[in-house]
Motif scaffolding. Structure first.
Motif, PDB file in Angstrom:
ATOM      1  N   ASP B  77      -3.204   0.989  -9.034  1.00  0.00           N
ATOM      2  CA  ASP B  77      -1.777   0.899  -8.723  1.00  0.00           C
ATOM      3  C   ASP B  77      -1.064  -0.010  -9.742  1.00  0.00           C
ATOM      4  O   ASP B  77      -1.690  -0.480 -10.684  1.00  0.00           O
ATOM      5  N   ILE B  78       0.188  -0.302  -9.477  1.00  0.00           N
ATOM      6  CA  ILE B  78       1.008  -1.065 -10.438  1.00  0.00           C
ATOM      7  C   ILE B  78       0.410  -2.429 -10.790  1.00  0.00           C
ATOM      8  O   ILE B  78      -0.262  -3.060  -9.995  1.00  0.00           O
ATOM      9  N   ASN B  79       0.697  -2.847 -12.018  1.00  0.00           N
ATOM     10  CA  ASN B  79       0.374  -4.200 -12.492  1.00  0.00           C
ATOM     11  C   ASN B  79      -1.127  -4.500 -12.412  1.00  0.00           C
ATOM     12  O   ASN B  79      -1.531  -5.605 -12.066  1.00  0.00           O
ATOM     13  N   TRP B  80      -1.935  -3.513 -12.739  1.00  0.00           N
ATOM     14  CA  TRP B  80      -3.389  -3.691 -12.755  1.00  0.00           C
ATOM     15  C   TRP B  80      -3.761  -4.770 -13.786  1.00  0.00           C
ATOM     16  O   TRP B  80      -3.292  -4.734 -14.925  1.00  0.00           O
ATOM     17  N   ILE B 102      -6.874   4.023 -15.152  1.00  0.00           N
ATOM     18  CA  ILE B 102      -5.571   4.694 -15.133  1.00  0.00           C
ATOM     19  C   ILE B 102      -4.694   3.943 -14.137  1.00  0.00           C
ATOM     20  O   ILE B 102      -5.104   3.731 -12.995  1.00  0.00           O
ATOM     21  N   ALA B 103      -3.515   3.517 -14.577  1.00  0.00           N
ATOM     22  CA  ALA B 103      -2.621   2.764 -13.685  1.00  0.00           C
ATOM     23  C   ALA B 103      -1.177   2.949 -14.142  1.00  0.00           C
ATOM     24  O   ALA B 103      -0.926   3.278 -15.305  1.00  0.00           O
ATOM     25  N   PRO B 104      -0.228   2.721 -13.241  1.00  0.00           N
ATOM     26  CA  PRO B 104       1.194   2.854 -13.635  1.00  0.00           C
ATOM     27  C   PRO B 104       1.622   1.744 -14.590  1.00  0.00           C
ATOM     28  O   PRO B 104       2.520   1.927 -15.402  1.00  0.00           O
ATOM     29  N   GLU B 128       2.270   9.845 -10.271  1.00  0.00           N
ATOM     30  CA  GLU B 128       1.057  10.535 -10.732  1.00  0.00           C
ATOM     31  C   GLU B 128      -0.206   9.789 -10.290  1.00  0.00           C
ATOM     32  O   GLU B 128      -1.166  10.383  -9.813  1.00  0.00           O
ATOM     33  N   CYS B 129      -0.173   8.465 -10.428  1.00  0.00           N
ATOM     34  CA  CYS B 129      -1.341   7.657 -10.024  1.00  0.00           C
ATOM     35  C   CYS B 129      -1.565   7.764  -8.522  1.00  0.00           C
ATOM     36  O   CYS B 129      -2.702   7.862  -8.052  1.00  0.00           O
ATOM     37  N   SER B 130      -0.482   7.736  -7.782  1.00  0.00           N
ATOM     38  CA  SER B 130      -0.632   7.769  -6.331  1.00  0.00           C
ATOM     39  C   SER B 130      -1.127   9.157  -5.878  1.00  0.00           C
ATOM     40  O   SER B 130      -1.972   9.261  -4.990  1.00  0.00           O
ATOM     41  N   LEU B 131      -0.671  10.215  -6.557  1.00  0.00           N
ATOM     42  CA  LEU B 131      -1.163  11.564  -6.255  1.00  0.00           C
ATOM     43  C   LEU B 131      -2.664  11.661  -6.578  1.00  0.00           C
ATOM     44  O   LEU B 131      -3.457  12.167  -5.773  1.00  0.00           O
ATOM     45  N   LEU B 132      -3.040  11.165  -7.740  1.00  0.00           N
ATOM     46  CA  LEU B 132      -4.455  11.187  -8.140  1.00  0.00           C
ATOM     47  C   LEU B 132      -5.322  10.446  -7.127  1.00  0.00           C
ATOM     48  O   LEU B 132      -6.365  10.943  -6.703  1.00  0.00           O
ATOM     49  N   ARG B 133      -4.876   9.272  -6.723  1.00  0.00           N
ATOM     50  CA  ARG B 133      -5.667   8.485  -5.755  1.00  0.00           C
ATOM     51  C   ARG B 133      -5.839   9.249  -4.448  1.00  0.00           C
ATOM     52  O   ARG B 133      -6.910   9.264  -3.856  1.00  0.00           O
TER      53      ARG B 133
END
Lengths: 467, 205
Positions: B77-80, B102-104, B128-133
């Motif tokens: 997710d964000i700010n990895w 892979i992260a936003p 996209e990241c949230s869909l993938l997860r």
């Protein structure tokens, strides 16, 4: 078009610019601490010498105990090995090192500015994210990783990409009982923990003009907590008089040369910032964090928020996870949260001004909970003792310690037990930061002192009315 | 010096990590920072306190699940990787065979640390990241393919996502370059720079 302060310093240090904008940057000062002691063996094994040992300064801080002042009193093990390893490398490679027995020893980000190693207009790096601190003096400073540390040792340069520019203007003046810590927590709450990613942040405005160098360091220190590697403030009379006559600052004609260059280091009127933000400094009130990211901060008058009122499902989940870890219930007033421990110290808030702010609140009162006061350097300690601050702390039942990172990162034996809750002047409230299962609330030194007296959070401004 | 393997196209199970603002203290807790990089237990330090109870038993955590254990890609997710500059976070990822995250968005220092160690940080949008997860959670053997040459990620449903990366970073990863030897090729330029710099900023020497 005009240039920003950051760009002016950046441009002076470009050795070579690659087609895609990546730049080989010259590094003026490199600070190193104990967690990087293995870098030297790594270089040695590759047969690579240190390029400019005269620009390297070593200070052990993360692993340093705050109860003893001698290597032989530290039990054999990882802590001692890291401290000794750094010390040995200084001897082997011939760079300046401040051993734990030296009265100038302390936290690397306190020692650098104190010794005049940090100066306006330079590039400064260290393998520590809180290197952003040094930008308070008007230099370009940022934290780097271990591979980059080795690269600087070997070449005195770094490959970097210029960050985008953000300016935060703080209008008005901070009120009595409100400090740079409250301001930076307000900023992080506003722009989020990721808001500064990819940017260097310049702080400007009337509240900054009036702010001491110590306060500016607190602000720049926690700039990384907003996601930005570099905070920077234009050098002014306050900065220049701070640097004058410091041990490693230039002297005589070189000082004059330096000063006239430093006086040019201001963002031009027509400089372009990719993002601009204005904050009313007069409206800032003392802040307390409640979650596991510094962005989860609230004014002391607030209550724990209800995740159910948050529309964004991801944010809601993050809030719920924080409340679960922190063992807090929505709707609880911040001032109703009891604490077990208070920690006053860390590169965020361990300078003399911070010690004074805490002592002013504590004077004549007693600590209700275990309280550690850890000065940022031996010089801060000596100054505080000259002013009798140590006596105020110890009379209140607090522990007055030797300098080091201490309970900010809990790598030296100073830590919380699982489930314990601290009011801490450090910079990170991450899960487990102050020890496995620890719960951290970030506050200013004055707010930490007030919490120590009360055993829970209180609005320190109410205490000033009694002073 | 990091041990860098040139980056090649690969497919692997991808692991969803549902933690926004996942700081490097979570990726590797502070108490492991003094361990040598070749510590045989290094793989256990990754997400240690989120993965293990104090008695060593496993907690409920995606990377502990059987279907994700062999994953070489994290989708987060964000700010990895925000927070501490500790490169140990990347060492711990590599110790588990992780080749790409892979992260936003990424913490700036951590992003650089990944590149310097041959681990590919890929920025895709938040949605996209949230869909993938979500897809990874739903399908038990979800493979993701990463092609650095074409700068594309192929999701479990064969959707192709393109990502951006700086050309110099791409070259570093594909060739497995280490920066010190690269920079040494610029020694002449450094010397030239220093002549001017000494004249102009003698005070800073």
């Amino acid at each position: 078009m005009g240039k920003t302060l950051f760009e002016k310093i950046w441009n002076e240090h470009i050795i070579y610019e690659h087609d895609d904008g990546e730049v080989l940057l010259y590094i003026d000062r490199h600070l190193i601490h104990d967690l990087h002691y293995r870098s030297f063996a790594s270089l040695k094994s590759q047969g690579i010498p240190i390029k400019e040992p005269g620009k390297l300064f070593g200070v052990p801080d993360h692993s340093v105990p705050t109860t003893v002042k001698n290597l032989k009193d530290i039990p054999k093990g990882e802590m001692r090995e890291a401290i000794e390893g750094l010390q040995r490398s200084a001897k082997d490679f011939g760079y300046v090192h401040f051993p734990i027995t030296d009265k100038r020893h302390g936290i690397v980000h306190v020692v650098g500015p104190e010794q005049g190693i940090t100066l306006p207009g330079i590039t400064l790096v260290c393998g520590d994210s809180h290197t952003s601190t040094h930008g308070a003096l008007g230099c370009l400073s940022f934290g780097i990783g271990a591979t980059e540390v080795e690269h600087v040792l070997a070449t005195q340069t770094l490959w970097q990409r210029r960050p985008q520019m953000m300016r935060i203007t703080i209008t008005g003046q901070l009120a009595l009982g409100v400090s740079a810590k409250d301001l930076i927590l307000t900023i992080i709450k506003e722009i989020s923990a990721a808001g500064g990613a990819g940017y260097a942040i310049e702080y400007a405005g009337s509240a900054i003009d009036k702010m001491s160098v110590e306060g500016r360091m607190t602000l720049c220190n926690m700039t990384i907590e907003a996601g930005s590697r570099s905070g920077i403030i234009a050098p002014d009379d306050t900065t220049i008089s701070y640097c004058k006559d410091l041990p490693y600052a230039p002297k005589g004609p070189l000082w004059d040369e330096a000063e006239s260059f430093w006086r040019t280091l201001r963002s031009d009127k027509d400089a372009y910032f990719d993002k601009e933000l204005t904050i009313d400094g007069s409206a800032v009130i003392p802040m307390v964090t409640w979650g596991n990211s510094p962005q989860w901060a609230l004014p002391i008058s607030g209550s724990i928020p209800h995740p159910s009122l948050e529309n964004d499902p991801m944010l809601r989940a993050e809030m719920e996870a924080s409340l679960d870890y922190m063992d807090l219930k929505p709707g609880t007033s911040l001032s109703a949260i009891p604490i077990d421990t208070v920690f006053i110290g860390a590169c965020t808030n361990s300078r003399i001004e911070d010690m004074r702010a805490a002592a002013e609140v504590i004077k004549g009162k007693k600590a209700k909970v275990r309280t550690l006061v850890v000065p940022g350097s031996g010089l801060v300690k000596v100054q505080a003792e000259m002013e009798g601050l140590d006596k105020i702390f110890t009379d209140a039942g607090m522990e007055w310690r030797e300098p080091g990172c201490s309970m900010c990162i809990a790598l030296n034996g100073d830590m919380l037990k699982p489930g314990q809750r601290a009011a801490s002047t450090s910079n990170r409230n991450f899960q487990g930061r102050q020890g496995l299962g620890s719960r951290t609330h970030l506050v200013s030194p004055a707010m930490a002192a007030a919490a120590s007296i009360a055993g829970h959070f209180i609005d320190v401004r109410n205490l000033y009315k009694e002073l | 010096m990091p041990n860098i393997v040139p980056f090649k196209t690969f497919s692997s199970i991808a692991v969803p990590i549902d933690i926004p603002n996942c700081d490097t203290d979570q990726i590797i807790p502070g108490r492991f920072l003094r361990k040598p990089n070749n510590d045989p237990n290094y793989h256990l330090y990754l997400f240690h306190d989120l993965r293990f109870n104090s008695d060593g038993s496993e907690k409920e955590f995606s990377f502990n699940l059987k279907q994700f254990k062999n994953g070489k890609i994290f989708v987060s997710d964000i700010n990895w990787g925000c927070g501490s500059s500790r490169e140990n976070a990347v060492i711990a990822l590599k110790a588990n065979g992780i080749k790409s995250v892979i992260a936003p968005s990424f913490g700036d220092i951590h992003y650089n640390n990944c590149i310097k160690n041959g681990l590919l940080p890929i920025q895709l949008s938040e949605s996209e990241c949230s869909l993938l997860r979500r897809q990874l959670h739903q399908n038990s053997d979800s493979e993701v393919t990463i092609d650095l040459g074409t700068q594309s990620v192929t999701g479990p449903d064969s959707t192709i996502y393109n990502f951006k990366i700086n050309s110099f970073d791409k070259l570093r990863l594909i060739r497995g370059l280490d920066d010190i030897s690269l920079t040494m090729e610029y020694e002449e330029k450094i010397q030239e720079f220093m002549i001017d710099y000494r004249k102009k900023h003698g005070w800073a020497l």
